[in-house]
Write a protein that holds these residues in place. Sequence first.
Motif, short mmCIF file in Angstrom:
data_model
loop_
_atom_site.label_atom_id
_atom_site.label_comp_id
_atom_site.label_asym_id
_atom_site.label_seq_id
_atom_site.Cartn_x
_atom_site.Cartn_y
_atom_site.Cartn_z
N ALA A 82 -18.44 48.04 -119.80
CA ALA A 82 -19.25 46.95 -120.35
C ALA A 82 -20.68 46.98 -119.81
N ASN A 83 -20.83 47.40 -118.56
CA ASN A 83 -22.15 47.49 -117.95
C ASN A 83 -22.67 48.92 -117.89
N GLU A 84 -21.96 49.83 -118.57
CA GLU A 84 -22.34 51.24 -118.63
C GLU A 84 -22.63 51.80 -117.24
N THR A 85 -21.67 51.57 -116.32
CA THR A 85 -21.86 51.97 -114.94
C THR A 85 -20.64 52.73 -114.42
N THR A 86 -20.90 53.84 -113.77
CA THR A 86 -19.87 54.59 -113.05
C THR A 86 -20.38 54.78 -111.63
N ILE A 87 -19.52 54.44 -110.66
CA ILE A 87 -19.90 54.54 -109.25
C ILE A 87 -18.88 55.41 -108.53
N ILE A 88 -19.36 56.34 -107.74
CA ILE A 88 -18.52 57.18 -106.90
C ILE A 88 -18.81 56.78 -105.46
N LEU A 89 -17.77 56.42 -104.71
CA LEU A 89 -17.93 56.09 -103.30
C LEU A 89 -17.19 57.13 -102.48
N GLN A 90 -17.94 57.87 -101.70
CA GLN A 90 -17.34 58.81 -100.76
C GLN A 90 -17.40 58.16 -99.39
N SER A 91 -16.30 58.20 -98.68
CA SER A 91 -16.22 57.47 -97.44
C SER A 91 -15.31 58.20 -96.46
N ALA A 92 -15.37 57.79 -95.22
CA ALA A 92 -14.49 58.34 -94.18
C ALA A 92 -14.07 57.20 -93.24
N GLN A 93 -13.60 56.10 -93.84
CA GLN A 93 -13.18 54.98 -93.00
C GLN A 93 -11.96 55.41 -92.18
N ASP A 94 -11.82 54.81 -91.00
CA ASP A 94 -10.75 55.20 -90.08
C ASP A 94 -9.36 54.99 -90.67
N ASP A 95 -9.13 53.82 -91.25
CA ASP A 95 -7.81 53.52 -91.80
C ASP A 95 -7.65 54.16 -93.17
N PRO A 96 -6.49 54.79 -93.44
CA PRO A 96 -6.27 55.37 -94.77
C PRO A 96 -6.38 54.33 -95.88
N VAL A 97 -5.86 53.12 -95.62
CA VAL A 97 -5.92 52.04 -96.60
C VAL A 97 -6.36 50.78 -95.87
N SER A 98 -7.39 50.13 -96.38
CA SER A 98 -7.89 48.89 -95.79
C SER A 98 -8.14 47.88 -96.89
N ARG A 99 -7.31 46.86 -96.96
CA ARG A 99 -7.50 45.83 -97.99
C ARG A 99 -8.86 45.14 -97.87
N PRO A 100 -9.28 44.74 -96.66
CA PRO A 100 -10.61 44.10 -96.58
C PRO A 100 -11.73 45.02 -97.09
N MET A 101 -11.67 46.30 -96.77
CA MET A 101 -12.69 47.22 -97.26
C MET A 101 -12.58 47.41 -98.77
N GLY A 102 -11.36 47.40 -99.29
CA GLY A 102 -11.17 47.51 -100.74
C GLY A 102 -11.80 46.35 -101.48
N PHE A 103 -11.58 45.13 -100.98
CA PHE A 103 -12.17 43.96 -101.62
C PHE A 103 -13.70 43.98 -101.49
N ALA A 104 -14.20 44.42 -100.34
CA ALA A 104 -15.65 44.52 -100.15
C ALA A 104 -16.25 45.56 -101.10
N ALA A 105 -15.56 46.69 -101.27
CA ALA A 105 -16.05 47.72 -102.19
C ALA A 105 -16.11 47.19 -103.61
N MET A 106 -15.06 46.50 -104.06
CA MET A 106 -15.06 45.96 -105.43
C MET A 106 -16.19 44.95 -105.62
N LYS A 107 -16.43 44.11 -104.64
CA LYS A 107 -17.52 43.14 -104.74
C LYS A 107 -18.86 43.87 -104.90
N MET A 108 -19.05 44.93 -104.12
CA MET A 108 -20.27 45.72 -104.21
C MET A 108 -20.38 46.41 -105.56
N PHE A 109 -19.27 47.02 -106.04
CA PHE A 109 -19.30 47.70 -107.34
C PHE A 109 -19.71 46.73 -108.45
N ARG A 110 -19.09 45.57 -108.45
CA ARG A 110 -19.39 44.58 -109.51
C ARG A 110 -20.84 44.10 -109.43
N SER A 111 -21.33 43.92 -108.24
CA SER A 111 -22.73 43.49 -108.07
C SER A 111 -23.68 44.56 -108.58
#
Length: 116
Positions: A82-111
């Motif tokens: 809808a916003n004609e946007t594709t974002i690639i995030l390359q990262s090396a966070q310590d935890d394999p899966v982090s819910r707080p980081m996932g929610f923060a990433a989605m907030k950033m992507f949408r913004s």
Amino acid sequence: DWVPSTNRREAYPRAPFRGKGKGIVSQSWVADLWCGSRDTWVRGDQAELFPNGSYRSFWYESGKGEIAAIGIHGQWIWVDPANETTIILQSAQDDPVSRPMGFAAMKMFRSVARHG
């Protein structure tokens, strides 16, 4: 043809899928990603990530029209047609899966997609 991410007017947001119309995967395969199983998603352990979402072929549909491929250690591909946007995030966070980081990433992507 590489396009700098800062040059939004020149970028082709669907290019990762369609290659400027030529395509590396079929258009029907891409369309099918939005037809994931809601039941599979609800029964999974990450339903809180996209409460109205679905899952198909390692892609997650947000329930809001966006779609994401999510890897471990903070790797993301976020597509917002809808916003004609594709974002690639390359990262090396310590935890394999982090819910707080996932929610923060989605907030950033949408913004970025809304205000790019």
